[in-house]
Scaffold this active site. Structure first.
Site, PDB file in Angstrom:
ATOM      1  N   ILE A   1      -4.946   4.789  -3.078  1.00  0.00           N
ATOM      2  CA  ILE A   1      -4.303   5.059  -1.795  1.00  0.00           C
ATOM      3  C   ILE A   1      -3.078   5.951  -1.975  1.00  0.00           C
ATOM      4  CG2 ILE A   1      -3.078   3.992   0.140  1.00  0.00           C
ATOM      5  CD1 ILE A   1      -4.984   1.569  -0.204  1.00  0.00           C
TER       6      ILE A   1
ATOM      7  N   SER B   1       5.415   4.284 -10.914  1.00  0.00           N
ATOM      8  CA  SER B   1       4.362   3.323 -11.219  1.00  0.00           C
ATOM      9  C   SER B   1       4.690   2.693 -12.563  1.00  0.00           C
ATOM     10  CB  SER B   1       2.987   4.002 -11.254  1.00  0.00           C
ATOM     11  OG  SER B   1       2.932   4.952 -12.292  1.00  0.00           O
TER      12      SER B   1
ATOM     13  N   ARG C   1       1.884  -4.159   1.093  1.00  0.00           N
ATOM     14  CA  ARG C   1       1.962  -5.553   1.520  1.00  0.00           C
ATOM     15  C   ARG C   1       3.391  -5.828   1.971  1.00  0.00           C
ATOM     16  NH1 ARG C   1      -2.615  -5.153   1.801  1.00  0.00           N
ATOM     17  NH2 ARG C   1      -4.290  -6.327   0.784  1.00  0.00           N
TER      18      ARG C   1
ATOM     19  N   GLU D   1       3.330 -12.374   8.228  1.00  0.00           N
ATOM     20  CA  GLU D   1       2.412 -12.007   9.322  1.00  0.00           C
ATOM     21  C   GLU D   1       1.757 -13.241   9.926  1.00  0.00           C
ATOM     22  OE1 GLU D   1      -0.367  -9.219   7.673  1.00  0.00           O
ATOM     23  OE2 GLU D   1       1.203  -7.797   7.110  1.00  0.00           O
TER      24      GLU D   1
ATOM     25  N   HIS E   1      -0.816  -4.487  10.956  1.00  0.00           N
ATOM     26  CA  HIS E   1      -1.675  -4.546   9.771  1.00  0.00           C
ATOM     27  C   HIS E   1      -3.089  -4.066  10.098  1.00  0.00           C
ATOM     28  CE1 HIS E   1      -2.269  -6.733   5.669  1.00  0.00           C
ATOM     29  NE2 HIS E   1      -2.924  -5.584   5.711  1.00  0.00           N
TER      30      HIS E   1
END
Length: 314
Positions: free
Chosen positions: A156, A175, A233, A262, A280
């Protein structure tokens, strides 16, 4: 395979639910009157597979309650709702749905950045309220040419980078390690990345190491002109720190698809005009929902036919 029991943990996709019912013996965790532990105990001998998602996966208690479980199939690319350690310990296979949702999530990430910078939601309300008659809206900020930082250069993250490059944005990333075969600038320290970019996209997997990876230091480094986009997330971001930074003007804006608790979203965000909130829905298109469901079914069929899994995690 109609005699193979498959547990679906919560409502996900009507198409997926129908396919599971037609192919297997489907148990719906939400569709019963007995307490969850009693339900699992009653059907423990029958259930050989669990289908979960980003809301309810397969935690240690569920795994221990289902001694005949052979496979967990995630209707998501994320694995943070599955106890992978417990699955590995018990020899339970795990699959997810990578690739098929990459484009949708990356598209939404770029869309959120555009919406925040160009004040699209505020513009929409401006027109609908009739205020345009009283004068022009005012100026926004451009997306093209901005310095983009990406946390997590996986599928992604790479797709976001590719899209941002088409807007002539410079790309840098953070990363766990430097990626081969890319010319993007690598930062081993996320604070340095945030300080050197104007838009920070969060697109990494949620792990113990990436929990609250975007903390106060990162937010302050991004600064009062910076924009945070989270399509990863909710727990990637220290939400109270994000809220206070937006309220105090220490962060320029945010586009959020995910939240820590959530479906509960901090109410302090609702009145702010420099943020865009979506519920989401990163992969929630008809096309991708179907493709994800088909991949879940294909993985289950492959397992019970003794064939290699299409997208194995464990």
């Amino acid at each position: 395979m109609n005699n193979i029991g498959v547990l679906m943990t919560c409502p996900m996709s009507e198409y997926l639910e129908n396919r599971l019912e037609n192919r297997f013996s489907l148990f719906k965790l939400w569709n019963h009157s007995s307490p969850k532990p009693d339900f699992l105990k009653t059907h423990s001998s029958s259930i050989k597979a669990v289908v979960g998602n980003t809301k309810i996966g397969a935690d240690a208690n569920m795994i221990d309650s289902l001694p005949n479980m052979e496979i967990v199939a995630s209707y998501s690319v994320g694995l943070d709702k599955i106890d992978l350690g417990k699955c590995k310990e018990k020899g339970i296979k795990v699959t997810n749905t990578p690739d098929v949702l990459t484009d949708d999530v990356a598209d939404l990430g770029i869309g959120l950045a555009l919406a925040v910078l160009r004040k699209m939601c505020v513009c929409d309300r401006f027109v609908r309220s009739g205020n345009w008659i009283n004068g022009d809206f005012g100026l926004a900020s451009k997306f093209s040419g901005k310095a983009v930082g990406i946390v997590g250069l996986g599928r992604i993250g790479s797709a976001i980078a590719k899209r941002a490059e088409a807007f002539n944005c410079s790309i840098s990333y953070h990363s766990r390690s430097k990626k081969p075969n890319t010319n993007y600038k690598y930062y081993s320290n996320i604070v340095d990345l945030a300080a050197d970019c104007q838009i920070l996209f969060v697109a990494c997997a949620l792990t113990e190491e990436t929990h609250h990876i975007v903390n106060r230091k990162v937010i302050d480094a991004l600064g009062p002109k910076g924009i945070l986009i989270n399509i990863g997330r909710g727990a990637h971001v220290d939400e109270p720190e994000l809220v206070s930074a937006l309220l105090e003007g220490r962060l320029g804006g945010a586009g959020l698809d995910v939240y820590e608790n959530e479906p509960n979203v901090p109410e302090q965000l609702f009145s702010l005009e420099n943020i865009v909130l979506v519920p989401h829905v990163g992969s929630d298109t008809e096309e991708t929902s179907k493709a994800m469901a088909d991949l879940v079914i294909s993985n289950l069929e492959a397992h019970f036919k003794g064939m290699p899994l299409l997208t194995p995690v464990l």
